[in-house]
Design a protein around this motif. Sequence first.
Motif, PDB file in Angstrom:
ATOM      1  N   ASP A 204       0.902  -1.140  -0.029  1.00 54.39           N
ATOM      2  CA  ASP A 204       0.057   0.080   0.049  1.00 54.39           C
ATOM      3  C   ASP A 204       0.755   1.204   0.177  1.00 54.39           C
ATOM      4  OD1 ASP A 204      -2.154   1.865   0.378  1.00 54.39           O
ATOM      5  OD2 ASP A 204      -2.700   0.997   2.416  1.00 54.39           O
ATOM      6  N   TYR A 207       1.916   7.128   0.116  1.00 54.53           N
ATOM      7  CA  TYR A 207       2.779   8.311   0.418  1.00 54.53           C
ATOM      8  C   TYR A 207       3.895   8.490  -0.278  1.00 54.53           C
ATOM      9  CZ  TYR A 207      -0.374   8.302   4.393  1.00 54.53           C
ATOM     10  OH  TYR A 207      -1.365   8.244   4.938  1.00 54.53           O
ATOM     11  N   THR A 242      -2.652   6.150  -5.219  1.00 60.34           N
ATOM     12  CA  THR A 242      -3.799   6.671  -5.086  1.00 60.34           C
ATOM     13  C   THR A 242      -3.505   8.137  -5.288  1.00 60.34           C
ATOM     14  OG1 THR A 242      -5.473   7.733  -3.576  1.00 60.34           O
ATOM     15  CG2 THR A 242      -3.370   7.192  -2.464  1.00 60.34           C
TER      16      THR A 242
HETATM   17  C1  LIG Z   1      -1.878   3.402   4.370  1.00 66.60           C
HETATM   18  C2  LIG Z   1      -3.083   4.032   3.757  1.00 66.60           C
HETATM   19  N1  LIG Z   1      -3.658   3.372   2.870  1.00 66.60           N
HETATM   20  C3  LIG Z   1      -4.965   3.835   2.274  1.00 66.60           C
HETATM   21  C4  LIG Z   1      -5.342   5.022   2.538  1.00 66.60           C
HETATM   22  C5  LIG Z   1      -6.638   5.480   1.800  1.00 66.60           C
HETATM   23  O1  LIG Z   1      -6.297   6.514   1.003  1.00 66.60           O
HETATM   24  P1  LIG Z   1      -7.567   6.783  -0.124  1.00 66.60           P
HETATM   25  O2  LIG Z   1      -7.877   8.071  -0.105  1.00 66.60           O
HETATM   26  O3  LIG Z   1      -6.885   6.749  -1.501  1.00 66.60           O
HETATM   27  O4  LIG Z   1      -8.570   5.912   0.001  1.00 66.60           O
HETATM   28  C6  LIG Z   1      -4.825   5.822   3.454  1.00 66.60           C
HETATM   29  C7  LIG Z   1      -4.989   7.258   3.779  1.00 66.60           C
HETATM   30  O5  LIG Z   1      -4.814   7.722   4.561  1.00 66.60           O
HETATM   31  C8  LIG Z   1      -3.592   5.193   4.113  1.00 66.60           C
HETATM   32  O6  LIG Z   1      -2.782   5.994   4.817  1.00 66.60           O
END
Ligand SMILES: Cc1ncc(COP(=O)(O)O)c(C=O)c1O
Length: 407
Positions: A204, A207, A242
């Motif tokens: 994931d 960042y 994202t």
């Molecule tokens: C580690 C992590 N994964 C996924 C997400 C979700 O992001 P999105 O806005 O793309 O749904 C976040 C959001 O802060 C996140 O910190």
Amino acid sequence: MVSGADFPARRPGFARWLSASNDITQQFLAIGGRPDFISMAGGLPAAELYPAAAIAEAAQKALARWGATALEYGPVEGFPALRQFIAERVGRQAGRSIGPENVLLTVGAMQALDLIGKVLIDPGDPIVVQFPTYVGALDAWRMRAPSYRLLDWSPDADSQALRGAQFVYTVPNYSNPTGVLVPTAARQALLERVLAAGTWLIEDDPYLPLQYSGAAGPSILELHGRMAPEGPYDGPVIYLGTLSKSIVPGLRVGWVIAPSAMIQALAIAKQSSDLSSSMLTQAIALELLESGHEEQHVPTIIRHYTERRDALCAAARSELAEWFDWEIPPGGMFVWMRRRDPAIDTDALYQYALREKVAFVPGSVFDPAGKLTSAMRVNFSRNAPSVLQEGVARLAAATRHYLRKNS
Ligand SMILES: Cc1ncc(COP(=O)(O)O)c(C=O)c1O
């Protein structure tokens, strides 16, 4: 007469959802909207940097270019031109061949986590998570009732620990909540263990764009590509990206990269959730990406967030160092503060912080077992430096009150 209040007791399924809700997340949202509070809790970008004018222009162009297509239901796998764009971009970044059949566009990375839970977790299935763990992932999987194992990054980690797990979940770049950047050697070692165990690896990576003082490591997707650069993608890495952190969360555009059979399974799960993502926001995202807007915008975000990170850490050095330790995160949005004083319980401290009108996220929400009360997550992206300084002063006052009452 049946009242709404009777429903939880009368409907076990409904009651299960209510009791599974992470009410602290609701509290953060409520606090975030109160002007008397300083919330360093949410993982929110700086709203004043949202590129509203560029988005308005992109929306006009998207509608002129795609007409009714941008306003229809769309293919569940995503807007084809954006799928193609993301496939090429991730393929370039990861140095390997990625086709549109390897891409599912989602409603943010959050939907990807939800779909992965639907497709891969049955109650009791073991999954292995980086610890502490992103609370949104724990929320997404809570009703699937997995059994959790915590990921051990050490080089002599038990090679059996991944056996039988449905997947391993990690946020290797500037992790949420710790801000940690996982070293390349540890990524490679994890990949090898995943391959040996024959399981999936969820990488994931929201960042990735927010790099301040330490370049992000090669993605595990890329490390796998170095082992198998040719042919259609068939690796164990399910990679999530994202636009929430580099453009705006409100577009709700994210993507999954995976072997095509996994993309098909996730797409079937997505269809029963929402039929398709918004074609309009996907078309807007495509304009923003094709025009190079994201590359132009990210340096501005980085400049502001670096300043905010440094302001938070400087204020904490003068106000909180007696009670907490932390590392300056090389990227991302969070400082992970660990207690130095064993008398501090961050769940309890949180209540004192609320009285001082400041909020952080207690460590326990990032623990599948809910027991991590020795640390807290403090966000620096949302607030201006002067607000962060005031927030830290309030946190120091809360800690003093707390210790006076509890030690
Ligand atoms: C580690 C992590 N994964 C996924 C997400 C979700 O992001 P999105 O806005 O793309 O749904 C976040 C959001 O802060 C996140 O910190």
